[in-house]
Design an enzyme around this catalytic site. Structure first.
Site, PDB file in Angstrom:
ATOM      1  N   HIS A 197      -0.251   0.958   3.992  1.00  0.00           N
ATOM      2  CA  HIS A 197       0.317  -0.370   3.776  1.00  0.00           C
ATOM      3  C   HIS A 197       0.511  -0.543   2.269  1.00  0.00           C
ATOM      4  O   HIS A 197      -0.427  -0.304   1.488  1.00  0.00           O
ATOM      5  CB  HIS A 197      -0.639  -1.455   4.254  1.00  0.00           C
ATOM      6  CG  HIS A 197      -0.714  -1.633   5.737  1.00  0.00           C
ATOM      7  ND1 HIS A 197      -0.968  -0.621   6.616  1.00  0.00           N
ATOM      8  CD2 HIS A 197      -0.557  -2.754   6.506  1.00  0.00           C
ATOM      9  CE1 HIS A 197      -0.973  -1.100   7.861  1.00  0.00           C
ATOM     10  NE2 HIS A 197      -0.736  -2.390   7.820  1.00  0.00           N
ATOM     11  N   GLU A 200       3.283  -5.311   0.931  1.00  0.00           N
ATOM     12  CA  GLU A 200       3.304  -6.425   1.892  1.00  0.00           C
ATOM     13  C   GLU A 200       3.064  -7.699   1.074  1.00  0.00           C
ATOM     14  O   GLU A 200       3.957  -8.512   0.901  1.00  0.00           O
ATOM     15  CB  GLU A 200       2.223  -6.233   2.960  1.00  0.00           C
ATOM     16  CG  GLU A 200       2.133  -7.375   3.960  1.00  0.00           C
ATOM     17  CD  GLU A 200       0.972  -7.217   4.963  1.00  0.00           C
ATOM     18  OE1 GLU A 200       0.040  -6.428   4.706  1.00  0.00           O
ATOM     19  OE2 GLU A 200       1.012  -7.924   5.997  1.00  0.00           O
TER      20      GLU A 200
HETATM   21  N1  HPA Z   1      -1.854  -5.860   6.653  1.00  0.00           N
HETATM   22  C1  HPA Z   1      -3.031  -5.410   6.233  1.00  0.00           C
HETATM   23  N2  HPA Z   1      -4.038  -5.147   7.046  1.00  0.00           N
HETATM   24  C2  HPA Z   1      -3.879  -5.334   8.345  1.00  0.00           C
HETATM   25  C3  HPA Z   1      -2.692  -5.804   8.850  1.00  0.00           C
HETATM   26  C4  HPA Z   1      -1.626  -6.067   7.956  1.00  0.00           C
HETATM   27  O1  HPA Z   1      -0.515  -6.488   8.325  1.00  0.00           O
HETATM   28  N3  HPA Z   1      -2.874  -5.891  10.194  1.00  0.00           N
HETATM   29  C5  HPA Z   1      -4.123  -5.476  10.474  1.00  0.00           C
HETATM   30  N4  HPA Z   1      -4.735  -5.144   9.352  1.00  0.00           N
HETATM   31 ZN    ZN Z   2      -0.195  -3.637   9.454  1.00  0.00          ZN
END
Ligand code: HPA
Ligand code: ZN
Length: 343
Positions: A197, A200
């Site tokens: 990730h 975001e």
């Molecule tokens: N972002 C970060 N951590 C997470 C997410 C997300 O969208 N969903 C579950 N854990």
């Molecule tokens: Zn996620």
């Protein structure tokens, strides 16, 4: 359902960004709490749903970790995973790559294997029942120390045959990918594929760090790449897939309105965009709902929707022959609808 949504409904697709703990619907959360004698701070299912009002990622994470407290046995993870597969079979999901958060469970005293065994048994049974293929990706919780991620990787090593890759999730701000460089070096050396990730809530620098420090094969989210023109060019040059989750972005206030979502701009700049649900039980929709939302808000064409579906298979961790088989299914579907959609 409108004709154009029928087109989405029938599109064969892969889901590449799905946290299985985020598929825990309030009804199942309640049922498992009763089955396991776990007290929940909610009177009923409606109270759970009412609590799902978020202004940022951390608001959601606090409830997500609380929700997973009802998951105690292998049977719980099995039931959760099979319910997800049965639900997305209706969305014509043909392949899925499922994240799980082992530290969210070992931190509560569960054995590492409890979640993994339940999830993998459900995926095998789900493939037999529904024909959906799958992979499992282990995510490290980035708000915890790198040493704990390393210990989790060591727990995963004996199960390399059941875990295709590793990723990075949880609270992004203040926890750059570089914090986990040594963990990802060791994971890659052990044969795990890598994702993270990034971008975001975190800045474009975190996406650069995921690429350069962690050498990831996909970026999860990545929507803040738009803020850095050089990064956009680099993502396009590398054909780096991005697993975008529109309803998640809306519910976590990453975008103010779906019409302001950068997905269309990302497509227009040549990025390899996929559409996914992230945590469907928390964000108000499974994968097709995410396709519907961006189609409507951003006026995506059938060509763009078919491209996103092709990307979902192309960006998967399937072998090349299986990717080609699924992409041919997309092409055959598009041809069968009588729409003219260029490959
Ligand atoms: N972002 C970060 N951590 C997470 C997410 C997300 O969208 N969903 C579950 N854990
Ligand atoms: Zn996620």
């Amino acid at each position: 359902m409108s004709d154009v949504n029928d087109f989405i409904a029938g599109l064969p697709k892969a889901e590449l960004h799905l946290h299985i703990e985020g598929a825990l619907e309030p009804e199942m959360m309640f049922a498992l709490a009763q089955r396991n004698g776990v007290a929940l701070p909610y009177a009923d299912v409606e109270a759970i749903r009412a609590a799902y009002s978020f202004t940022r990622l951390q608001d959601f994470l606090d409830l997500y970790y609380r929700g997973m407290s009802v998951l105690l046995t292998e049977a719980d993870f099995y039931d959760l995973t099979l319910a997800y597969l049965r639900r997305v079979a209706q969305d014509n999901v043909r392949h899925t790559e499922i994240f799980f958060d082992p530290q969210g469970h070992t931190g509560r005293g569960l054995a590492f294997e409890t979640a993994l065994n339940g999830i993998s048994r459900a995926l095998a049974d789900g493939e037999a029942e529904l024909g959906i293929t799958s992979h499992i990706i282990l995510c490290f919780l980035r708000h915890l120390p790198a040493e704990e991620a390393m210990a989790t990787l060591d727990q995963a090593l004996p199960h390399r045959d059941r875990i295709v890759g590793v990723g990075l999730d949880s609270s992004e701000q203040g926890h750059p990918p570089a914090k986990f460089k040594a963990v990802f070096d060791k994971a890659r050396a052990a044969g795990f594929l890598t994702v993270a990730h990034a971008g975001e809530e975190g800045p474009p620098e975190y996406i650069w760090s995921a690429l350069d420090d962690l050498q990831v094969l996909r970026i999860d989210h990545g929507v803040r790449a738009l803020e850095d023109p050089d990064l956009m060019l680099e993502l396009a040059r590398r054909k780096m897939p991005l697993t975008v989750c529109p309803l998640s972005n809306l519910r976590l206030c990453v975008v103010d309105d779906m019409t302001a979502h950068p997905l269309k701009m990302m497509l227009d700049r040549g990025l390899v965009v996929t559409v996914n649900s992230d945590d469907p039980a928390y964000f108000g929709g499974y994968v097709n709902d995410n396709y519907y939302a961006v189609r409507q808000a951003l006026a995506l064409s059938d060509e763009e929707l078919a491209l996103i579906a092709r990307n979902s298979f192309g960006a998967s961790f399937l072998d090349e022959a299986t990717k080609a088989k699924y992409i041919a299914e997309v092409d055959a579907y598009v041809a069968s609808t009588g729409r003219s959609v260029a490959s």
